[in-house]
Every structure is written in structure tokens, then in C-alpha cells.
Design a protein around this motif. Sequence first.
Motif, PDB file in Angstrom:
ATOM      1  N   THR A  75       0.836  -1.199   0.000  1.00  0.00           N
ATOM      2  CA  THR A  75       0.000   0.000   0.000  1.00  0.00           C
ATOM      3  C   THR A  75       0.874   1.254   0.000  1.00  0.00           C
ATOM      4  N   LEU A  76       1.894   1.266   0.828  1.00  0.00           N
ATOM      5  CA  LEU A  76       2.779   2.430   0.900  1.00  0.00           C
ATOM      6  C   LEU A  76       3.550   2.636  -0.398  1.00  0.00           C
ATOM      7  N   LYS A  77       3.949   1.542  -1.048  1.00  0.00           N
ATOM      8  CA  LYS A  77       4.633   1.660  -2.342  1.00  0.00           C
ATOM      9  C   LYS A  77       3.725   2.321  -3.371  1.00  0.00           C
ATOM     10  N   ARG A  78       2.455   1.905  -3.394  1.00  0.00           N
ATOM     11  CA  ARG A  78       1.521   2.516  -4.340  1.00  0.00           C
ATOM     12  C   ARG A  78       1.333   4.003  -4.044  1.00  0.00           C
ATOM     13  N   LEU A  79       1.229   4.347  -2.757  1.00  0.00           N
ATOM     14  CA  LEU A  79       1.077   5.763  -2.383  1.00  0.00           C
ATOM     15  C   LEU A  79       2.297   6.587  -2.789  1.00  0.00           C
ATOM     16  N   VAL A  80       3.478   6.045  -2.565  1.00  0.00           N
ATOM     17  CA  VAL A  80       4.707   6.766  -2.931  1.00  0.00           C
ATOM     18  C   VAL A  80       4.778   6.947  -4.446  1.00  0.00           C
ATOM     19  N   THR A  81       4.414   5.909  -5.186  1.00  0.00           N
ATOM     20  CA  THR A  81       4.416   6.009  -6.643  1.00  0.00           C
ATOM     21  C   THR A  81       3.453   7.092  -7.109  1.00  0.00           C
ATOM     22  N   ASN A  82       2.252   7.119  -6.526  1.00  0.00           N
ATOM     23  CA  ASN A  82       1.273   8.151  -6.891  1.00  0.00           C
ATOM     24  C   ASN A  82       1.785   9.547  -6.553  1.00  0.00           C
ATOM     25  N   LEU A  83       2.401   9.681  -5.387  1.00  0.00           N
ATOM     26  CA  LEU A  83       2.933  10.988  -4.996  1.00  0.00           C
ATOM     27  C   LEU A  83       4.058  11.429  -5.922  1.00  0.00           C
ATOM     28  N   LEU A  84       4.922  10.512  -6.309  1.00  0.00           N
ATOM     29  CA  LEU A  84       6.003  10.853  -7.239  1.00  0.00           C
ATOM     30  C   LEU A  84       5.437  11.297  -8.584  1.00  0.00           C
ATOM     31  N   ASP A  85       4.402  10.613  -9.039  1.00  0.00           N
ATOM     32  CA  ASP A  85       3.770  11.020 -10.297  1.00  0.00           C
ATOM     33  C   ASP A  85       3.194  12.428 -10.188  1.00  0.00           C
ATOM     34  N   GLU A  86       2.553  12.722  -9.067  1.00  0.00           N
ATOM     35  CA  GLU A  86       1.988  14.062  -8.869  1.00  0.00           C
ATOM     36  C   GLU A  86       3.083  15.118  -8.827  1.00  0.00           C
ATOM     37  N   VAL A  87       4.181  14.814  -8.156  1.00  0.00           N
ATOM     38  CA  VAL A  87       5.289  15.773  -8.072  1.00  0.00           C
ATOM     39  C   VAL A  87       5.871  16.020  -9.465  1.00  0.00           C
ATOM     40  N   LYS A  88       6.028  14.968 -10.255  1.00  0.00           N
ATOM     41  CA  LYS A  88       6.549  15.130 -11.619  1.00  0.00           C
ATOM     42  C   LYS A  88       5.617  16.003 -12.457  1.00  0.00           C
ATOM     43  N   GLU A  89       4.305  15.774 -12.313  1.00  0.00           N
ATOM     44  CA  GLU A  89       3.352  16.597 -13.054  1.00  0.00           C
ATOM     45  C   GLU A  89       3.442  18.055 -12.630  1.00  0.00           C
ATOM     46  N   MET A  90       3.591  18.287 -11.341  1.00  0.00           N
ATOM     47  CA  MET A  90       3.698  19.656 -10.849  1.00  0.00           C
ATOM     48  C   MET A  90       4.986  20.308 -11.338  1.00  0.00           C
ATOM     49  N   GLU A  91       6.085  19.563 -11.384  1.00  0.00           N
ATOM     50  CA  GLU A  91       7.345  20.112 -11.890  1.00  0.00           C
ATOM     51  C   GLU A  91       7.213  20.480 -13.361  1.00  0.00           C
ATOM     52  N   LEU A  92       6.571  19.602 -14.135  1.00  0.00           N
ATOM     53  CA  LEU A  92       6.381  19.899 -15.555  1.00  0.00           C
ATOM     54  C   LEU A  92       5.495  21.130 -15.734  1.00  0.00           C
ATOM     55  N   ALA A  93       4.464  21.236 -14.928  1.00  0.00           N
ATOM     56  CA  ALA A  93       3.576  22.394 -15.020  1.00  0.00           C
ATOM     57  C   ALA A  93       4.310  23.669 -14.623  1.00  0.00           C
ATOM     58  N   ALA A  94       5.184  23.585 -13.662  1.00  0.00           N
ATOM     59  CA  ALA A  94       5.929  24.768 -13.228  1.00  0.00           C
ATOM     60  C   ALA A  94       6.946  25.202 -14.276  1.00  0.00           C
ATOM     61  N   ARG A  95       7.486  24.269 -15.032  1.00  0.00           N
ATOM     62  CA  ARG A  95       8.483  24.589 -16.068  1.00  0.00           C
ATOM     63  C   ARG A  95       7.835  25.076 -17.359  1.00  0.00           C
ATOM     64  N   ALA A  96       6.593  24.722 -17.558  1.00  0.00           N
ATOM     65  CA  ALA A  96       5.914  25.099 -18.793  1.00  0.00           C
ATOM     66  C   ALA A  96       5.788  26.615 -18.849  1.00  0.00           C
ATOM     67  N   PRO A  97       5.924  27.149 -20.056  1.00  0.00           N
ATOM     68  CA  PRO A  97       5.781  28.609 -20.156  1.00  0.00           C
ATOM     69  C   PRO A  97       4.365  29.023 -19.763  1.00  0.00           C
ATOM     70  N   ALA A  98       4.332  30.092 -19.054  1.00  0.00           N
ATOM     71  CA  ALA A  98       3.037  30.577 -18.576  1.00  0.00           C
ATOM     72  C   ALA A  98       2.269  31.170 -19.746  1.00  0.00           C
ATOM     73  N   GLY A  99       1.059  30.741 -19.900  1.00  0.00           N
ATOM     74  CA  GLY A  99       0.208  31.322 -20.933  1.00  0.00           C
ATOM     75  C   GLY A  99      -0.317  32.654 -20.449  1.00  0.00           C
ATOM     76  N   ARG A 100      -1.044  33.271 -21.289  1.00  0.00           N
ATOM     77  CA  ARG A 100      -1.602  34.561 -20.896  1.00  0.00           C
ATOM     78  C   ARG A 100      -2.651  34.332 -19.822  1.00  0.00           C
ATOM     79  N   GLU A 101      -2.463  35.001 -18.725  1.00  0.00           N
ATOM     80  CA  GLU A 101      -3.406  34.872 -17.632  1.00  0.00           C
ATOM     81  C   GLU A 101      -4.590  35.808 -17.875  1.00  0.00           C
ATOM     82  N   PRO A 102      -5.764  35.343 -17.520  1.00  0.00           N
ATOM     83  CA  PRO A 102      -6.918  36.246 -17.677  1.00  0.00           C
ATOM     84  C   PRO A 102      -6.812  37.388 -16.674  1.00  0.00           C
TER      85      PRO A 102
END
Length: 72
Positions: free
Chosen positions: A40-67
Motif C-alpha cells: 500500500t505504501l509503495k503505491r502511495l509513494v508512486t502516486n505521490l512521485l507522479d503528482e510531483v513530476k506533473e507539478m514540476e512539468l507544469a511549473a516549467r511550462a511557459p506561462a500562458g496569458r493569464e486572464p
Amino acid sequence: MTTQTTEARIDALEEKIAFQDQVIEDLNAAVTDQWREIDTLKRLVTNLLDEVKEMELAARAPAGREPPPPHY
């Protein structure tokens, strides 16, 4: 050796075996529970790592025009 001594020794050995069997069953149950928790803990860690990677990619992506803010 007398029959009484032999019987007493056999009884003592049977008691030890019964106790050891119970200890083995208890240890097996504990190990099984721990493996379930580890899985169970391995699955949770894997999910958290995936979320962190997604957040890192989102942070590196160029910011679009904000409304503009709602007050404009």
C-alpha cells in the motif's frame, strides 16, 4: 530411563512444539500484514512521485496569458 521420565520428556517436547507452532503462525500473520502495508505504501509513494513530476512539468511550462483579474 524410566517410563515416567520418558513420558514427561515427551510431554515437554509436545508442549514446546505446540508453542512453537503458535509462534510461527503469529509471525506469519505479522509478516503478511507488513507486506500488505508495504505494498500500500509503495503505491502511495508512486502516486505521490507522479503528482510531483506533473507539478514540476507544469511549473516549467511557459506561462500562458493569464486572464485579467475579475475587477477589470
